[in-house]
Design a protein around this motif. Sequence first.
Motif, short mmCIF file in Angstrom:
data_model
loop_
_atom_site.label_atom_id
_atom_site.label_comp_id
_atom_site.label_asym_id
_atom_site.label_seq_id
_atom_site.Cartn_x
_atom_site.Cartn_y
_atom_site.Cartn_z
N GLN A 112 21.10 69.67 23.84
CA GLN A 112 21.80 68.81 22.90
C GLN A 112 21.06 68.82 21.58
OE1 GLN A 112 21.67 64.89 24.74
NE2 GLN A 112 19.80 64.37 23.63
N ALA A 113 21.71 68.32 20.54
CA ALA A 113 21.09 68.19 19.23
C ALA A 113 21.38 66.79 18.71
CB ALA A 113 21.63 69.24 18.26
N LEU A 114 20.39 66.18 18.07
CA LEU A 114 20.53 64.81 17.60
C LEU A 114 20.61 64.77 16.08
CD1 LEU A 114 20.52 61.82 18.49
CD2 LEU A 114 18.04 61.84 18.17
N GLU A 115 21.55 63.98 15.57
CA GLU A 115 21.69 63.74 14.13
C GLU A 115 21.55 62.25 13.86
OE1 GLU A 115 25.28 65.78 12.37
OE2 GLU A 115 25.75 65.83 14.50
N ILE A 116 20.98 61.90 12.74
CA ILE A 116 21.00 60.53 12.24
C ILE A 116 21.99 60.47 11.09
CG2 ILE A 116 19.67 58.69 11.15
CD1 ILE A 116 17.17 59.87 12.51
N ALA A 117 23.00 59.63 11.22
CA ALA A 117 24.02 59.50 10.19
C ALA A 117 23.79 58.21 9.41
CB ALA A 117 25.41 59.48 10.82
N ILE A 118 23.73 58.32 8.10
CA ILE A 118 23.48 57.17 7.22
C ILE A 118 24.72 56.94 6.37
CG2 ILE A 118 22.06 56.26 5.35
CD1 ILE A 118 19.77 58.02 6.42
N ASP A 119 25.36 55.78 6.55
CA ASP A 119 26.52 55.42 5.75
C ASP A 119 26.05 54.95 4.37
OD1 ASP A 119 27.95 55.91 8.03
OD2 ASP A 119 28.26 53.81 8.55
N ALA A 120 26.71 55.42 3.32
CA ALA A 120 26.28 55.06 1.97
C ALA A 120 27.47 54.99 1.03
CB ALA A 120 25.28 56.09 1.44
N LEU A 121 27.43 54.01 0.13
CA LEU A 121 28.44 53.92 -0.92
C LEU A 121 28.18 54.95 -2.01
CD1 LEU A 121 28.73 50.04 -1.27
CD2 LEU A 121 30.51 51.58 -0.45
N ASP A 122 26.90 55.23 -2.27
CA ASP A 122 26.51 56.20 -3.28
C ASP A 122 25.52 57.18 -2.65
OD1 ASP A 122 25.66 57.66 -5.46
OD2 ASP A 122 25.40 55.92 -6.77
N VAL A 123 26.05 58.24 -2.06
CA VAL A 123 25.21 59.21 -1.36
C VAL A 123 24.16 59.80 -2.30
CG1 VAL A 123 25.19 61.43 -0.17
CG2 VAL A 123 26.98 59.75 0.35
N ARG A 124 24.53 60.11 -3.53
CA ARG A 124 23.59 60.72 -4.48
C ARG A 124 22.42 59.80 -4.80
NH1 ARG A 124 26.70 63.33 -9.46
NH2 ARG A 124 24.55 64.02 -9.87
N ALA A 125 22.65 58.49 -4.69
CA ALA A 125 21.58 57.54 -5.00
C ALA A 125 20.60 57.38 -3.84
CB ALA A 125 22.18 56.18 -5.37
N VAL A 126 21.10 57.38 -2.60
CA VAL A 126 20.22 57.09 -1.46
C VAL A 126 19.59 58.35 -0.86
CG1 VAL A 126 21.54 55.02 -0.91
CG2 VAL A 126 22.06 57.15 0.29
N ARG A 127 20.25 59.50 -1.06
CA ARG A 127 19.77 60.73 -0.42
C ARG A 127 18.34 61.10 -0.84
NH1 ARG A 127 19.73 66.31 -0.99
NH2 ARG A 127 20.42 67.51 0.84
N PRO A 128 17.98 61.00 -2.14
CA PRO A 128 16.61 61.37 -2.51
C PRO A 128 15.54 60.52 -1.82
CG PRO A 128 18.01 61.30 -4.45
CD PRO A 128 18.81 60.72 -3.34
N PHE A 129 15.84 59.23 -1.55
CA PHE A 129 14.88 58.39 -0.85
C PHE A 129 14.62 58.92 0.54
CE2 PHE A 129 14.34 55.17 2.42
CZ PHE A 129 13.15 54.57 2.01
N TRP A 130 15.67 59.22 1.27
CA TRP A 130 15.50 59.68 2.65
C TRP A 130 14.84 61.06 2.69
CZ3 TRP A 130 15.70 56.48 6.52
CH2 TRP A 130 16.39 55.28 6.35
#
Length: 224
Positions: free
Chosen positions: A108-126
Amino acid sequence: MDGDARLTRQEASDAVAGLGWRLVLGAIYAEVPVSSLAQGSQVAALAVEAAGDDGQGHLSVDIRAQRAVLRLQSAAQSAMTALDIQLAQTISAALTGRGLRLVPGSVQALEIAIDALDVRAVRPFWKAVTGYVDESGPSDLADGLIDPSGRGPAIWFQQMDAPRPQRNRIHLDVDVPHEAAPARIEAALAAGGRLLSDARAPAFWVLADPEGNEACICTWQGRD
């Protein structure tokens, strides 16, 4: 066929169905049961030898005391290619010729999905906090980030249309071989879970624990 030619999910799954490999999250996996780390190392060596120079950038092996897990995917394209299928055939022949078995097992493979209103804003943090890197090409992960060492789960970002303060905004996606999904869902329901939605099945089913925290059981099907 050109070895760099990308395959559809259906083409890749059909091509390896009889070889003991399964398509999971854009890569094909096979599990080889072993009796020791030493035998696992031997399996890895046989697979690498069979793949030859073509295995570079495609083949990886995870060795444990009870199994060796083989993975094939074009690192350059983050996708399945004709060459990956050829390598699977060659590696399968080499291992079965030594009396070894290739089985889908518990791959199996595991993914973590992060819901975001502004993906471009939160993606650099993660990206910064995990030390992850961008994927090298288009794949099943929207705006995906991956562990450069290949050990941690992938991260992807799901676009939200409106705030959902009463719902968790990080959930797990568990990608399994397509024939394993029904049993995994049944086990989750028997353990107290609830099926929230099967509207996108067989691509994924949305389940929740008794307190409403969500997880998805995912397969490659229904995505092409």
